[in-house]
Design an enzyme around this catalytic site. Sequence first.
Site, PDB file in Angstrom:
ATOM      1  N   LYS A 169      39.948  13.334  28.326  1.00  0.00           N
ATOM      2  CA  LYS A 169      38.615  13.643  27.814  1.00  0.00           C
ATOM      3  C   LYS A 169      38.491  15.160  27.836  1.00  0.00           C
ATOM      4  O   LYS A 169      38.254  15.770  28.866  1.00  0.00           O
ATOM      5  CB  LYS A 169      37.494  13.021  28.639  1.00  0.00           C
ATOM      6  CG  LYS A 169      36.202  13.020  27.831  1.00  0.00           C
ATOM      7  CD  LYS A 169      34.938  13.423  28.526  1.00  0.00           C
ATOM      8  CE  LYS A 169      34.733  14.735  29.106  1.00  0.00           C
ATOM      9  NZ  LYS A 169      34.353  15.812  28.152  1.00  0.00           N
ATOM     10  N   GLU A 244      40.678  20.272  40.538  1.00  0.00           N
ATOM     11  CA  GLU A 244      40.867  21.732  40.535  1.00  0.00           C
ATOM     12  C   GLU A 244      39.522  22.324  40.140  1.00  0.00           C
ATOM     13  O   GLU A 244      39.088  22.178  39.005  1.00  0.00           O
ATOM     14  CB  GLU A 244      41.993  22.109  39.561  1.00  0.00           C
ATOM     15  CG  GLU A 244      42.510  23.509  39.782  1.00  0.00           C
ATOM     16  CD  GLU A 244      41.657  24.551  39.095  1.00  0.00           C
ATOM     17  OE1 GLU A 244      40.845  25.206  39.810  1.00  0.00           O
ATOM     18  OE2 GLU A 244      41.775  24.706  37.887  1.00  0.00           O
ATOM     19  N   CYS A 278      38.001  30.241  37.077  1.00  0.00           N
ATOM     20  CA  CYS A 278      37.889  29.747  38.456  1.00  0.00           C
ATOM     21  C   CYS A 278      38.587  30.679  39.425  1.00  0.00           C
ATOM     22  O   CYS A 278      38.229  30.752  40.590  1.00  0.00           O
ATOM     23  CB  CYS A 278      38.468  28.341  38.544  1.00  0.00           C
ATOM     24  SG  CYS A 278      40.084  28.168  37.775  1.00  0.00           S
ATOM     25  N   GLU A 378      29.467  30.199  42.749  1.00  0.00           N
ATOM     26  CA  GLU A 378      30.289  30.599  41.603  1.00  0.00           C
ATOM     27  C   GLU A 378      29.355  30.945  40.441  1.00  0.00           C
ATOM     28  O   GLU A 378      28.647  30.084  39.922  1.00  0.00           O
ATOM     29  CB  GLU A 378      31.229  29.451  41.213  1.00  0.00           C
ATOM     30  CG  GLU A 378      32.169  29.839  40.086  1.00  0.00           C
ATOM     31  CD  GLU A 378      33.164  28.746  39.727  1.00  0.00           C
ATOM     32  OE1 GLU A 378      32.735  27.620  39.427  1.00  0.00           O
ATOM     33  OE2 GLU A 378      34.372  29.035  39.731  1.00  0.00           O
TER      34      GLU A 378
HETATM   35  P1  NAI Z   1      31.449  20.768  33.991  1.00  0.00           P
HETATM   36  O1  NAI Z   1      32.194  20.737  35.263  1.00  0.00           O
HETATM   37  O2  NAI Z   1      30.199  19.946  33.903  1.00  0.00           O
HETATM   38  O3  NAI Z   1      32.432  20.320  32.797  1.00  0.00           O
HETATM   39  C1  NAI Z   1      33.832  20.209  32.911  1.00  0.00           C
HETATM   40  C2  NAI Z   1      34.296  18.890  32.302  1.00  0.00           C
HETATM   41  O4  NAI Z   1      33.761  17.808  33.058  1.00  0.00           O
HETATM   42  C3  NAI Z   1      33.825  18.669  30.854  1.00  0.00           C
HETATM   43  O5  NAI Z   1      34.830  18.006  30.141  1.00  0.00           O
HETATM   44  C4  NAI Z   1      32.630  17.750  31.043  1.00  0.00           C
HETATM   45  O6  NAI Z   1      32.343  16.971  29.914  1.00  0.00           O
HETATM   46  C5  NAI Z   1      33.088  16.894  32.211  1.00  0.00           C
HETATM   47  N1  NAI Z   1      32.015  16.244  32.970  1.00  0.00           N
HETATM   48  C6  NAI Z   1      30.781  16.736  33.244  1.00  0.00           C
HETATM   49  N2  NAI Z   1      30.075  15.848  33.957  1.00  0.00           N
HETATM   50  C7  NAI Z   1      30.861  14.769  34.149  1.00  0.00           C
HETATM   51  C8  NAI Z   1      30.692  13.494  34.789  1.00  0.00           C
HETATM   52  N3  NAI Z   1      29.551  13.167  35.369  1.00  0.00           N
HETATM   53  N4  NAI Z   1      31.721  12.636  34.793  1.00  0.00           N
HETATM   54  C9  NAI Z   1      32.883  12.946  34.205  1.00  0.00           C
HETATM   55  N5  NAI Z   1      33.109  14.119  33.563  1.00  0.00           N
HETATM   56  C10 NAI Z   1      32.116  15.025  33.540  1.00  0.00           C
HETATM   57  O7  NAI Z   1      31.133  22.275  33.625  1.00  0.00           O
HETATM   58  P2  NAI Z   1      30.028  22.858  32.612  1.00  0.00           P
HETATM   59  O8  NAI Z   1      28.750  22.024  32.700  1.00  0.00           O
HETATM   60  O9  NAI Z   1      30.640  23.007  31.297  1.00  0.00           O
HETATM   61  O10 NAI Z   1      29.771  24.308  33.219  1.00  0.00           O
HETATM   62  C11 NAI Z   1      28.791  24.524  34.221  1.00  0.00           C
HETATM   63  C12 NAI Z   1      29.312  25.432  35.304  1.00  0.00           C
HETATM   64  O11 NAI Z   1      30.427  24.814  35.942  1.00  0.00           O
HETATM   65  C13 NAI Z   1      29.841  26.783  34.872  1.00  0.00           C
HETATM   66  O12 NAI Z   1      28.857  27.716  34.702  1.00  0.00           O
HETATM   67  C14 NAI Z   1      30.794  27.106  36.004  1.00  0.00           C
HETATM   68  O13 NAI Z   1      30.094  27.639  37.098  1.00  0.00           O
HETATM   69  C15 NAI Z   1      31.345  25.787  36.391  1.00  0.00           C
HETATM   70  N6  NAI Z   1      32.669  25.556  35.783  1.00  0.00           N
HETATM   71  C16 NAI Z   1      33.747  25.912  36.491  1.00  0.00           C
HETATM   72  C17 NAI Z   1      34.990  25.748  35.965  1.00  0.00           C
HETATM   73  C18 NAI Z   1      36.179  26.184  36.736  1.00  0.00           C
HETATM   74  O14 NAI Z   1      37.262  26.281  36.198  1.00  0.00           O
HETATM   75  N7  NAI Z   1      36.041  26.451  37.989  1.00  0.00           N
HETATM   76  C19 NAI Z   1      35.215  25.211  34.636  1.00  0.00           C
HETATM   77  C20 NAI Z   1      33.988  24.841  33.947  1.00  0.00           C
HETATM   78  C21 NAI Z   1      32.792  25.030  34.532  1.00  0.00           C
END
Ligand code: NAI
Length: 472
Positions: A169, A244, A278, A378
């Site tokens: 996904k 991760e 990250c 973060e």
């Molecule tokens: P997110 O963690 O919500 O999204 C990442 C992935 O997880 C996407 O594919 C999303 O569709 C999926 N996802 C979200 N909720 C889910 C659930 N309940 N069950 C299964 N999959 C789910 O990140 P988002 O909302 O895009 O960004 C928000 C904040 O998260 C950012 O501002 C940042 O602080 C953090 N983030 C950190 C990352 C990292 O590499 N450390 C990467 C992306 C976001």
Amino acid sequence: MRSIEHIYVNGEFVVPAGNERLNLFNPTTEEKIGDVRLGNADDARAAVAAAKRAFPAMAASTKAQRIEMLRSLRDAIAERPDELAQAMTEEYGAPAYFTTFSLQNAASVFEVMAETVANYDFERIVGKSAVKMLPRGVLAAITPWNSNFGFIATKLAHAIGSGSPLVIKPAEQSAFQTDILVRRLHQAGLPAGVFNVVNGTGPVVGAALTEDPDVATISFTGSTQAAKIIQRAAIDSMKRVVLELGGKAPTIILPDADLDRAIPVALMSGFANSGQACVAGTRILAPRSRLTEIAERLKIETGRFRVGDPRDPDVRIGPLANPAQWERIQAYIRLGIEEGATLLTGGTGRPAGFEKGWFARPTIFTDVRNDMRIAREEIFGPVLCLIAYRDEDEAVEIANDSNYGLQAYVLGSDLRQAEQIAARLMAGRVVINGAPHDPRAPFGGFKQSGIGREIGAFGLDGMLEPRAILTP
Ligand code: NAI
Ligand code: MG
């Protein structure tokens, strides 16, 4: 304007059962560039069913067959790199220097996994028993927008290396790059169902995968917040998880550091991928004895960091990925001021001369205490904290005083001393003096930065279950 209409299930591009659409925007111009038709829970289930059918043959595949599949994926991904780079830049504003790195790295993960498979002992004698490392079933992978195709490549490499069919996904905002990538991967000619890709949102497709009893393992990269929801949902069927997650990496500038070298490295780490990484080194720890000098240099050098059109190879900081990211960064800058930190450079609003695009000002706070929220959470944008330390013990203490532990950086002239400091840090990776990326080093975090490791034998271990056969 482009519309992405298809998902990829059982070796074919199909129109999903889901019919909601998500608009896609270019963060540099704020213009709509297209949309994507999103899959739903039925699409997720169909993909899992296809992967499940592919499992017996995949689990029985030999080392040589897995290596061959990995090499054909590597070759497929390496073709026409410009096309993928352009999609990354269009979709979330990734700066050109970062897309170049990501593309090379994505091809290398398949090669590194091919090497790993060649050297991995899938069969061992332990005590008097015959132990075999077995894939446990369908793997579901969920990726974030900040490195979507890179993580698809990593997770696909682990799937093939371990003999586990995969359902991906991808980040829903990354539909263009996903489409280009999947069309390439399709050309590698893997058996139907070995990998499947379902566009959709986290709460719909992500949740369906997390709850599906036929998914054995979840490999997730993204926010710690989403990971907690995923891990809770995974408990009912006792799925294994590899997570991760976020970071708040410390960059320790040691008292003997040569600032001509250290400052640019500290800023490149801190502002990596416009701060949307990250591994970004977002807490810069400086000796109190050199604080004024270091602050001055950080301010001057930040002024030299070009903000602008991410297609320009000299640009170091592009726009933030979406308006929510922009608002989030603004809120953190206001919070830092409220918490009593001092703006060394940057601040709220767009940089001078920018009327549109989700650009934020590269910002550094000084007078930061490690217990402030700007030092603990973060932020995920170009906002750094400068924190003073008294001596090296205190530097180590501050560095480790975090809910995260993904990456850390040490900068100093005496390499032996830098290594001694590195050995005291609780982080999955510690990078000394801007050492280049090591595609074979394990990747993952301590504490809330995650569970498990990716890459190499550690990565394979996380995908496999040992079965011991005891004979009389
Ligand atoms: P997110 O963690 O919500 O999204 C990442 C992935 O997880 C996407 O594919 C999303 O569709 C999926 N996802 C979200 N909720 C889910 C659930 N309940 N069950 C299964 N999959 C789910 O990140 P988002 O909302 O895009 O960004 C928000 C904040 O998260 C950012 O501002 C940042 O602080 C953090 N983030 C950190 C990352 C990292 O590499 N450390 C990467 C992306 C976001
Ligand atoms: Mg989210």
